[in-house]
Design a protein around this motif. Structure first.
Motif: not given
Length: 160
Positions: A4, A19, A22-23, A121, A123-125, A127-128
């Protein structure tokens, strides 16, 4: 360095808005970019992002990708904009938090969250990891404190 953060460093220009857009979109929120909103008095504000959670909570988001100092006046202008537009919350996203920690508490008095690239980052982690949009949406709402606001009796009766 995580995947990320490598993605974050390689995007030019309005990458931060895209970015963040999209989140929130992947979290199941309604998201609008570069939205113009007029107040009842006819004053028009342009905001980077407008979001609405699945429960109807609204927020405006300002994204700043600065390597230098962000003037306090930017934070103050965002506070005024949030109050003028009467949205539930504000989220001020900056690419780096270094030097801005003191503003977290200041902005929170006005229902504004200060989020930096490292937090994004996380938050993205999540999400995954979650692999489930609804679960992630609830997690993100909780993490940012985007809970529905309780309205007083007059507001409930007269819609104010």
């Amino acid at each position: 360095m995580s995947k990320n953060s490598e993605r974050l460093e390689k995007k030019p220009g309005g990458w931060l808005e895209r970015y963040v857009f999209r989140l929130f979109q992947l979290a199941g929120f309604r998201v609008e970019r570069n939205k113009r909103i007029k107040t009842k008095e006819g004053i028009e504000h342009e905001i980077d992002l407008f979001i609405k959670t699945p429960k109807g909570v609204t927020a405006i988001i300002e994204c700043k990708d600065y390597s230098g100092t962000i003037p306090k006046s930017y934070f103050d202008a965002f506070i005024a904009k949030r109050m003028d537009l009467k949205v539930d919350y504000g989220i001020f996203v900056i690419s780096q938090l270094k030097g801005y920690e003191k503003y977290k508490k200041y902005l929170s008095k006005y229902d504004i969250r200060l989020v930096d690239g490292n937090e994004l980052e996380k938050y993205w982690d999540e999400l995954v990891r979650s692999k489930n949009r609804e679960k992630f949406s609830r997690w993100l709402i909780d993490r940012l404190g985007l809970k529905p606001k309780k309205k007083g009796l007059l507001a409930r009766l007269f819609g104010k």
